[in-house]
Design an enzyme around this catalytic site. Structure first.
Site, PDB file in Angstrom:
ATOM      1  N   TYR A  66     -16.442  -5.036   3.664  1.00 10.05           N
ATOM      2  CA  TYR A  66     -15.038  -4.184   3.731  1.00 10.05           C
ATOM      3  C   TYR A  66     -14.037  -4.977   4.389  1.00 10.05           C
ATOM      4  O   TYR A  66     -14.333  -5.298   5.603  1.00 10.05           O
ATOM      5  CB  TYR A  66     -15.335  -2.908   4.189  1.00 10.05           C
ATOM      6  CG  TYR A  66     -13.999  -1.919   3.826  1.00 10.05           C
ATOM      7  CD1 TYR A  66     -14.251  -0.858   2.778  1.00 10.05           C
ATOM      8  CD2 TYR A  66     -13.058  -1.951   4.835  1.00 10.05           C
ATOM      9  CE1 TYR A  66     -13.278  -0.124   2.714  1.00 10.05           C
ATOM     10  CE2 TYR A  66     -11.971  -1.128   4.352  1.00 10.05           C
ATOM     11  CZ  TYR A  66     -12.066  -0.128   3.356  1.00 10.05           C
ATOM     12  OH  TYR A  66     -10.844   0.709   3.225  1.00 10.05           O
ATOM     13  N   TYR A  82      -7.102  -4.296  -3.453  1.00 10.37           N
ATOM     14  CA  TYR A  82      -7.549  -3.166  -2.417  1.00 10.37           C
ATOM     15  C   TYR A  82      -7.610  -1.746  -2.853  1.00 10.37           C
ATOM     16  O   TYR A  82      -6.592  -1.014  -3.105  1.00 10.37           O
ATOM     17  CB  TYR A  82      -6.525  -3.108  -1.249  1.00 10.37           C
ATOM     18  CG  TYR A  82      -6.601  -1.951  -0.262  1.00 10.37           C
ATOM     19  CD1 TYR A  82      -7.880  -2.194   0.657  1.00 10.37           C
ATOM     20  CD2 TYR A  82      -5.998  -0.956  -0.287  1.00 10.37           C
ATOM     21  CE1 TYR A  82      -8.050  -1.021   1.529  1.00 10.37           C
ATOM     22  CE2 TYR A  82      -6.178   0.093   0.741  1.00 10.37           C
ATOM     23  CZ  TYR A  82      -7.232   0.086   1.621  1.00 10.37           C
ATOM     24  OH  TYR A  82      -7.444   0.906   2.437  1.00 10.37           O
TER      25      TYR A  82
END
Ligand SMILES: [Zn+2]
Lengths: 146, 395
Positions: free
Chosen positions: B296, B347
């Site tokens: 992440y 994203y």
């Protein structure tokens, strides 16, 4: 030459709100005292103020003045929307006499290039919205030169 | 009796749009397109979905909500037998597959979809903390000018640099390596090459973080379908087995950069260490067994701190490890974010990492790691929970 010394956000734009556990901190700040909750039973500090001591679950609380602050970490923020020209140094301050307490605020009136982790800070207060006061910090030796 | 195993059988995504450019599509429309694409990928009808496992409190980005009844109404899903969400924010992305797993193992649902959609027209994620309603808790944070997640994490980053000598060159390597991985991906939002000069010339937003340390602002949606391994074996795709999935975190991490009460060494960490240990134990693998890591990457230094917490290098050695080229797709010892990540592809709050992990295990990734058998995907650093997912091949 442009003024590159750090400031807060426009003080009148800074708002806070309280609950029964956080209000003593802000009321003390109005008197220009920086206090933190320490467990009345086992002596563990906690911050921000919460209803229980995380070490023993006691709700007995002493509001203790804290001092001996130093820079634990910081950022240098430029170009904020609505505050393009301001330089902010958001800072996390730790205290020699209050282990575990980390206070987040601004380091003001500093040249960002002078800021270092571990440097001692002194305490000051800025009047913000609704007549509350925000504890802020200055680099210690710069304050001594004034 | 052994606990039933589960597998991911479908992944789907909308195109990835720059902030605001997904209009006039609605958020439900974007999520619906991703769900339908995931069903198509799995070879099932959307009417077979009977479970929803969200994260981030079923929010759709920041400011919108996802609602199971709304999806049922428009997609014609006849009945659900499970609908739930992990708490807090993006830290639960990988862990939401564990919520799907829980529903399947308990016999509560058979085909469970996890979906994230976001549009940032109303509220940019980058200033989400500054725009949050005032609370007694955040009154201890908001005055400082730390208006967004990147601002908040820059303070953790500074402490890491101080304690371990980590250099901005390491963050640059993460940004540049991610960009390189995005270069050949038609769906990636940023494909132009990035040089070290580009990185060091970029605007500082929250020093030590510059523009290229921040992830992209995307509109779009990704959906993933999980079912039992037995059912998965009868479907269209080669099953991608969930070897382990975990979420949580320790009190020392807690609310993390919305709190700042973390002691060392948690302060300059990703908060993932306890989740990583549990994940490896349950999967029966270690960091040396991971063939590709989808980490992440909302901010470059948090990739570095996760590499430490997931044991790819020792605590504090993330800087030299990254600077050695270890995370590169070509020539690295552990290829990281082969899809370009949130820094360069898109994203979608962690979901692209799950999608890429699935494609790597299928052997169908654009930047395929040769012979990839075990993939890691993570969610967070964020306030608890943070999460991780290890996927592997069936049989
Ligand atoms: Zn106590």
């Amino acid at each position: 030459m442009t003024d590159t010394r750090s400031t807060t956000l426009p003080p009148e734009s800074i708002r806070i709100t309280t609950d029964s556990w956080t209000e003593p901190f802000w009321l003390a700040a109005k008197d220009e005292r920086l206090v933190a909750p320490r467990c009345g039973s086992c002596g563990t500090f906690r911050f921000p103020p919460t209803p229980f001591c995380p070490a023993c679950r006691s709700q007995d609380t002493d509001w203790v003045p804290v001092s001996g602050g130093s820079v634990f970490s910081y950022s240098i923020v430029r170009g904020l929307p609505g505050n393009r020209d301001a330089v902010l140094v958001p800072v996390v301050v730790e205290f020699a006499d209050a282990p575990g307490v980390h206070v987040v605020s601004n380091l003001v009136d500093a040249d960002p290039a002078d800021v270092e982790i571990g440097r001692a800070v002194t305490l000051d207060f800025v009047v913000i919205a609704d007549d509350w006061k925000l504890p802020v910090f200055r680099l210690a030796d710069l304050a001594a030169e004034r | 009796m052994a606990v039933e195993e589960v597998a991911i059988v479908g992944v789907g995504a909308t195109p990835y749009y720059f902030r605001g450019e997904s209009a006039p599509q609605t958020i439900t429309e974007l999520a619906g397109k991703a769900i339908l694409a995931a069903c198509d990928d799995a070879g099932i009808s959307v009417t077979q979905i009977d479970g929803f496992a969200y994260y981030s409190e079923a929010s759709a980005g920041y400011g919108d909500k996802m609602d199971t009844a709304t999806f049922m109404e428009t997609l014609g899903i006849p009945e659900v037998t499970f609908t739930a969400a992990l708490t807090s924010g993006g830290g639960g992305s990988a862990g939401s597959i564990g919520l799907a797993r829980a529903a399947i193992v308990a016999g509560d649902a058979t085909y469970v979809v996890t979906v994230m959609a976001l549009q940032q027209l109303k509220q940019r994620l980058g200033t989400v903390f500054g725009a949050a309603p005032l609370s007694p808790q955040n009154s201890f944070l908001m005055s400082s000018g730390l208006v967004g997640p990147g601002h908040l994490m820059s303070v953790l980053t500074r402490r890491h640099m101080h304690l371990y000598g980590t250099r901005r060159e390491a963050f640059a390597e993460i940004a540049i390596s991610s960009r390189k991985n995005a270069a050949n991906r038609p769906q990636a939002q940023k494909r132009d090459p990035m040089t070290l000069d580009d990185y060091f010339s970029a605007r500082m937003i929250a020093d030590p973080l510059c523009l290229y340390d921040f992830c992209l602002e995307t509109d779009g949606a990704v959906a993933v379908i999980t079912t039992s391994l037995d059912r998965a074996r009868d479907l269209k795709q080669k099953p991608v087995k969930v070897l382990a999935v975990a979420h949580g975190g320790r009190r020392e991490w807690g609310r993390a950069f919305a709190w700042y009460g973390m002691p060392d060494p948690d302060f300059a960490s990703s908060g993932h260490a306890p989740v990583a240990q549990r994940l490896y134990r349950r999967a029966g693998v270690g960091p040396g067994d991971i063939d590709v890591a989808l980490i992440y990457d909302h901010f470059t230094p948090m990739v570095l701190m996760q590499l430490e917490d997931y044991g790819f290098c020792a605590k504090g050695e993330g800087g030299p490890f990254v600077e050695s080229g270890a995370i590169r797709y070509e020539g690295g010892s552990i290829p990281v974010n082969t899809h370009g990540g949130q820094l360069s592809e898109a994203y979608i709050i962690g979901m692209t990492h799950v999608k890429e992990a699935v494609e790597q295990i299928r052997g169908a990734a654009i930047n395929q790691v040769a012979g990839a058998e075990v993939a890691l995907a993570t969610g967070g650093p964020a306030s608890i929970p943070v999460s991780g997912l290890i996927l592997g091949q069936d049989r």
